[in-house]
Design a protein around this motif. Structure first.
Motif, PDB file in Angstrom:
ATOM      1  N   ALA A   1       0.484  -1.180   0.259  1.00 53.67           N
ATOM      2  CA  ALA A   1       0.191  -0.296   0.212  1.00 53.67           C
ATOM      3  C   ALA A   1       0.669   1.314  -0.118  1.00 53.67           C
ATOM      4  O   ALA A   1       0.532   1.802   0.359  1.00 53.67           O
ATOM      5  CB  ALA A   1      -0.674   0.198   0.923  1.00 53.67           C
ATOM      6  N   LEU A   2       2.206   1.417  -0.606  1.00 56.51           N
ATOM      7  CA  LEU A   2       2.786   2.338  -0.976  1.00 56.51           C
ATOM      8  C   LEU A   2       1.832   3.308  -2.247  1.00 56.51           C
ATOM      9  O   LEU A   2       1.485   3.397  -3.104  1.00 56.51           O
ATOM     10  CB  LEU A   2       4.150   2.010  -1.726  1.00 56.51           C
ATOM     11  N   PHE A   3       1.933   4.594  -2.057  1.00 55.83           N
ATOM     12  CA  PHE A   3       1.177   5.849  -2.465  1.00 55.83           C
ATOM     13  C   PHE A   3       1.514   5.535  -4.092  1.00 55.83           C
ATOM     14  O   PHE A   3       2.888   5.927  -3.631  1.00 55.83           O
ATOM     15  CB  PHE A   3       1.072   6.672  -2.353  1.00 55.83           C
ATOM     16  N   PRO A   4       1.166   5.434  -5.804  1.00 50.64           N
ATOM     17  CA  PRO A   4       2.100   5.517  -6.231  1.00 50.64           C
ATOM     18  C   PRO A   4       2.139   6.269  -7.089  1.00 50.64           C
ATOM     19  O   PRO A   4       3.177   6.822  -8.134  1.00 50.64           O
ATOM     20  CB  PRO A   4       0.520   4.679  -7.648  1.00 50.64           C
ATOM     21  N   HIS A   5       1.312   7.745  -6.355  1.00 52.55           N
ATOM     22  CA  HIS A   5       1.926   9.090  -7.577  1.00 52.55           C
ATOM     23  C   HIS A   5       3.178   9.448  -5.860  1.00 52.55           C
ATOM     24  O   HIS A   5       3.476  11.084  -6.720  1.00 52.55           O
ATOM     25  CB  HIS A   5       0.726   9.568  -7.498  1.00 52.55           C
TER      26      HIS A   5
ATOM     27  N   PHE B   1       9.909   5.931  -7.487  1.00 53.56           N
ATOM     28  CA  PHE B   1       8.961   5.895  -7.073  1.00 53.56           C
ATOM     29  C   PHE B   1       8.377   3.755  -7.103  1.00 53.56           C
ATOM     30  O   PHE B   1       8.963   3.341  -7.474  1.00 53.56           O
ATOM     31  CB  PHE B   1       8.006   5.764  -8.141  1.00 53.56           C
TER      32      PHE B   1
ATOM     33  N   ASP C   1       6.481   2.215  -8.119  1.00 53.20           N
ATOM     34  CA  ASP C   1       6.641   1.429  -9.602  1.00 53.20           C
ATOM     35  C   ASP C   1       8.062   0.400  -9.592  1.00 53.20           C
ATOM     36  O   ASP C   1       8.733  -0.690 -11.211  1.00 53.20           O
ATOM     37  CB  ASP C   1       6.173   1.153 -10.367  1.00 53.20           C
ATOM     38  N   GLU C   2       9.678   1.292  -9.109  1.00 52.54           N
ATOM     39  CA  GLU C   2      10.814   0.976  -9.935  1.00 52.54           C
ATOM     40  C   GLU C   2      11.212   0.159  -8.677  1.00 52.54           C
ATOM     41  O   GLU C   2      12.349   0.796  -8.276  1.00 52.54           O
ATOM     42  CB  GLU C   2      11.250   2.638  -9.446  1.00 52.54           C
TER      43      GLU C   2
END
Ligand SMILES: Nc1ncnc2c1ncn2[C@@H]1O[C@H](COP(=O)(O)OP(=O)(O)OP(=O)(O)O)[C@@H](O)[C@H]1O
Ligand SMILES: [Mg+2]
Lengths: 350, 521
Positions: free
Chosen positions: A91-95, A134, A136-137
């Motif tokens: 649940a990391l904030f993707p933005h 980020f 996703d990285e």
């Protein structure tokens, strides 16, 4: 146990007809890592969500750091409880980038203070230089550490981790586990870790709480719950358990394996059940031995030999891998464990 | 399991703000319509009016037009879809884009273009009988066939080619195989598209009134304008609502009988039919269709705009652009702002209450715009007189009509946001409102932009509600087109018509890109 950080008293929660958590007491001491273990659906997540404030208990009270947060007509919303959460799916904030995620819970700080606190945490979890990445990285393990840093950043009274390792693959899991334990200890955090993996609970917890069917069955040091389970179900849940029944006379249990002397609490009644962990058994190849080797599971560092007794009862023995026990060979079984635990017989018949 | 739980979780009741937002939207739709029904019931001759020959003629004309246009759209839509997806027609990509362009041409613009080309005093030659049924049919078919084409194409794309091949292996010829194996797979999509077309025709006001073909919507408008007989307009309005509901109910039943598609997704590319000598004729036919739907209106209107350029009323045009843009922007902003709390209510706090709110809040979309407008006129003049004859009421009408577009867009991005993110934020000490600002809304951005653009686009083109509700003396682009066309002054109607098309295309283009871009997840 030092100061009590989290205290649950008589906490219960139902969803319609499902009693997810039956009246439960539980305490976690300051700086302690409490592992909460139980099979799927036994109410672990519900218990954590009650502590975090995402559910309201039907009964009982919850205190965090001595302060009543739920029960007796009080309900403090999650944002005021100072509870850090690490979720299974991270649940990391993707933005937001890593710095944004870790700094999200830092309120009322100047920019500089916030930046140095974020740095401090990234150093703690070993991710310096990752600020601008980020979610996703990140790899699974890195994401896990960011999630932990984010939960620790505001200095929570307690950190709750709900199966934080189950989305990691097996090879990574053990390393991340060790790392998380180290970080929590360095941070001096009080933590409750939920898992359904008994090995994980025993390896990580300062203490282990075993939850079965919505109830905490036993709380204790890892070796305590493993060696001296309170009942057959706990014994069965925490690793392989050989259960063998016998007649109890004057504190001695007469079983197929001979006489066993239970120590500690000895049940009353004519019959009782002894718990023998697989590593408590010694085998010897004897031509007319009473037991037959049925199967061998070979693990490299050790092996589990499955035997059948004349009565048909099957036992598992964990042994060094050096000695070979061919299938079909006859063996004598000796009990080599430090001590034997016995339970009243009817408990096993449930 | 664990990750899904919070989404299903029926927590403590939804916060009051959310419930109020939901109730507000539902009330804005339901109250006016209910009021309209009451008004219709009060008309003393309601019963005899409904069975009067004049009204029956309206009904007959509406249903006849609806069926004709639907049939033609089906033939064109399925045919073109097949040509594009299952044959070796040249220029497939270009044609595929061209074939959906008519969606940016409102029906009243298409109708105006047909008249301006082939009507009395038109640019080319006069086609006898263009005014009336055939003109309305042509204008509506040209702008509605994409509603069939699009779903059928996507059904063809996911249709399992294995079934087709199996049929061929079992000895069917290509043609028979198509009929027996492919058509059944696209039938649900074609039926859904056909229903959209039929509903569209039922509710169309622009094309039929420019073509002077007396359907129910035109009847309602004429009754309403003949100021002394407003309750008979209410009766006709209710009649149109009933027709709409019947069509929707029919579709429900039809859908219930549809067979589920085979679960196996396309294992390979479907084989494509070689058109041989028919390649270029087929190409020409599709090009002709695209030209008639988009090229013709743009070309003809450009001609008229240039011809009338010297006498053009520039001020009126600039004013109308301002009014249209202002109203549409207002509607887009309002719709999206209301859609955020309502979608949170619908997605995160599922309950019987939120389901009812969702149904009611989206009802305005299925109802003909003219009826919604009529209901608002009656309602506002009686209960909200300060709003009556203001721009505000126009914005309200747009929001009531097009709210579902905003809700759909926002909702579909909200369901992609894991609710655990919100819990994570709260456990980090942030309040709900704080969290909405820093997490939910930023993650919703794509949906917000898409929703706002859609509402803007449809509001820009809206005609009937604008005609009925716009304060006297002002004009939007749409009403300018309509008055010019009604008077046969093509040169005057052409520039605003072109502007509507241009603005729609301009908004649609970035919209496509926003939709394609996925937020980081
Ligand atoms: N929001 C809810 N509504 C209804 N039932 C629920 C809800 N949350 C949990 N339950 C039920 O309560 C019981 C305990 O669920 P819980 O999620 O706490 O189990 P768990 O121990 O975390 O299981 P797992 O290891 O699978 O995550 C289950 O029977 C579950 O179905
Ligand atoms: Mg769980």
């Amino acid at each position: 146990m030092s100061d009590v950080r989290v205290a649950l008293a008589g906490v219960a929660k139902s969803f319609g007809v499902v009693q997810a958590v039956r009246p439960t007491d539980l305490q976690a001491g300051e700086g302690e890592l409490l592992a909460l273990v139980g099979p799927s659906g036994c109410g672990k997540t519900t218990l954590l969500r009650l502590i975090a404030g995402f559910e309201a208990p039907d009964a009982g009270t919850i205190r965090i750091g001595g302060c009543l947060v739920a029960g007796e007509g009080v309900f403090m919303p999650p944002e005021r409880r100072r509870v850090g959460m690490v979720f299974q799916q991270l649940a990391l904030f993707p933005h937001l980038d890593v710095a944004g995620n870790v700094g999200y819970g830092l309120k009322g700080m100047s920019r500089g203070e916030r930046r140095s606190r974020v740095q401090e945490l990234l150093a703690l979890v070993g991710l310096e230089g990752y600020e601008r990445r980020f979610p996703d990285e990140l790899s699974g393990g890195e994401g896990q550490r960011v999630a932990l840093a984010r939960a620790l950043a505001p200095g929570p009274a307690v950190v709750l981790l709900d199966e934080p390792f189950s989305s990691l693959d097996l090879s990574l899991r053990e390393a991340v586990r060790r790392e998380v334990r180290r970080i929590l200890k360095v941070a001096g955090a009080t933590a409750i870790l939920v898992t359904h993996d008994q090995d994980e609970a025993l390896a990580m917890g300062d203490r282990v709480a075993v939850m079965l069917g919505g109830r905490i069955s036993q709380v204790g040091l890892p070796e305590e719950v493993y060696r001296r389970p309170r009942d057959v179900t706990v014994a069965d849940f925490l690793g392989d358990a050989n259960l063998i029944e016998g007649d109890l006379t004057e504190g001695v249990l007469h079983t197929e394996l001979g006489q066993l002397v239970p120590n500690g609490l000895v049940p009353t009644g004519p019959r009782a059940i002894a718990l023998l962990r697989p590593e408590d058994l010694n085998l010897e190849l004897v031509a007319d031995g009473p037991a037959t080797v049925v199967d061998v599971e070979y693990f490299g560092h050790d092996q589990v030999v499955v035997l059948r007794l004349p009565s048909g009862l099957e036992l598992r023995a964990r042994l060094h891998a050096r000695e070979r026990f061919p299938r079909g060979s006859r063996v004598a079984v000796r009990c080599a464990g430090p001590r034997v635990v016995a339970f009243p017989s009817q408990a096993a018949r449930e | 399991m664990a990750s899904r739980r919070p989404a299903l979780h029926r927590g403590p009741r939804a916060p009051l703000v959310l419930r109020l937002a939901g109730l507000g939207v539902a009330a804005a739709t339901v109250l006016p319509i209910a009021h309209l029904a009451v008004r219709a019931g009060e008309a003393e001759d309601a019963g005899s009016l409904v069975v009067s020959p004049r009204v029956l003629r309206f009904v007959w004309a509406t249903v006849g037009l609806g069926l004709t246009v639907t049939l033609l759209s089906l033939v064109i839509g399925v045919g073109v879809a097949w040509l594009l997806d299952r044959t070796d027609i040249p220029g497939r990509r270009m044609l595929a884009v061209g074939a959906v362009l008519p969606l940016v041409v409102p029906t009243y613009v298409g109708a105006l273009a047909l008249l301006a080309a082939f009507g009395p005093g038109g640019l080319a030659f006069e086609l006898r009988g263009i005014v009336g049924f055939w003109g309305a049919t042509a204008a509506l078919t040209l702008s509605t066939f994409p509603y069939v084409l699009l779903p059928v194409r996507s059904a063809l794309a996911t249709a399992d080619p294995a079934l087709e091949e199996a049929a061929q292996a079992l000895g069917d010829g290509r043609r028979t195989a198509f009929r027996r194996a492919v058509l059944p797979q696209v039938r649900p999509a074609a039926a859904a598209g056909a229903l959209l077309v039929f509903l569209y025709v039922l509710s169309d006001f622009g094309a039929v009134s420019i073509m002077r073909y007396d359907t129910l919507t035109r009847g309602i408008f004429l009754e309403y304008r003949s100021a002394f007989n407003r309750s008979s307009a209410a009766v006709l309005g209710v009649l149109l609502v009933v027709l709409t509901l019947l069509a929707l109910a029919g579709e429900r039943r039809a859908r219930g009988r549809m067979v589920a598609r085979s679960a196996a997704s396309s294992a390979g590319r479907a084989s494509s039919v070689t058109l041989g000598p028919w390649r270029w004729p087929a190409f020409t036919a599709v090009i002709a269709l695209v030209s008639a739907g988009t090229g013709l209106p743009v070309g003809v209107l450009t001609y008229w705009a240039l011809r009338g350029a010297s006498r053009a009323d520039g001020d009126a045009l600039v004013g109308a652009v301002g009014t249209s843009t202002g109203l549409s922007l207002g509607a887009a902003a309002a719709a999206v702002m209301i859609a955020v709390p309502v979608s949170v209510l619908v997605v995160r706090h599922r309950s019987r209450f939120s389901r009812i709110i969702e149904t009611l809040a989206t009802a305005g979309y299925a109802l003909p715009g003219l009826v919604v407008a009529l209901a608002l006129v009656f309602f506002a003049s009686q209960y909200l007189s300060p709003l009556y004859q203001t721009f505000m009421i126009v914005v309200v009408a747009y929001v009531v009509r097009f709210f579902p577009e905003a809700l759909g867009a926002v909702q579909s991005s909200l369901v992609r946001i894991d609710p655990v993110l919100e819990e994570a934020g709260r456990s980090l000490g942030r309040s709900r409102l704080d969290l909405a600002r820093t997490v939910t809304v930023p993650l919703l951005r794509g949906g917000l932009v898409a929703g706002a653009a859609l509402v803007f686009l449809t509001a820009m083109k809206e005609l009937p509600a604008t005609l009925l509700l716009l304060p006297a003396g002002s004009d939007t682009l749409a009403t300018l087109v309509w008055t010019g066309a009604a008077d046969g002054r093509y040169a005057q109607a052409a520039p605003p018509a072109l502007l509507v098309v241009a603005i729609s295309a301009l908004v649609l283009w970035p919209l496509d890109r926003v939709r394609d871009r996925r937020p980081r997840q």
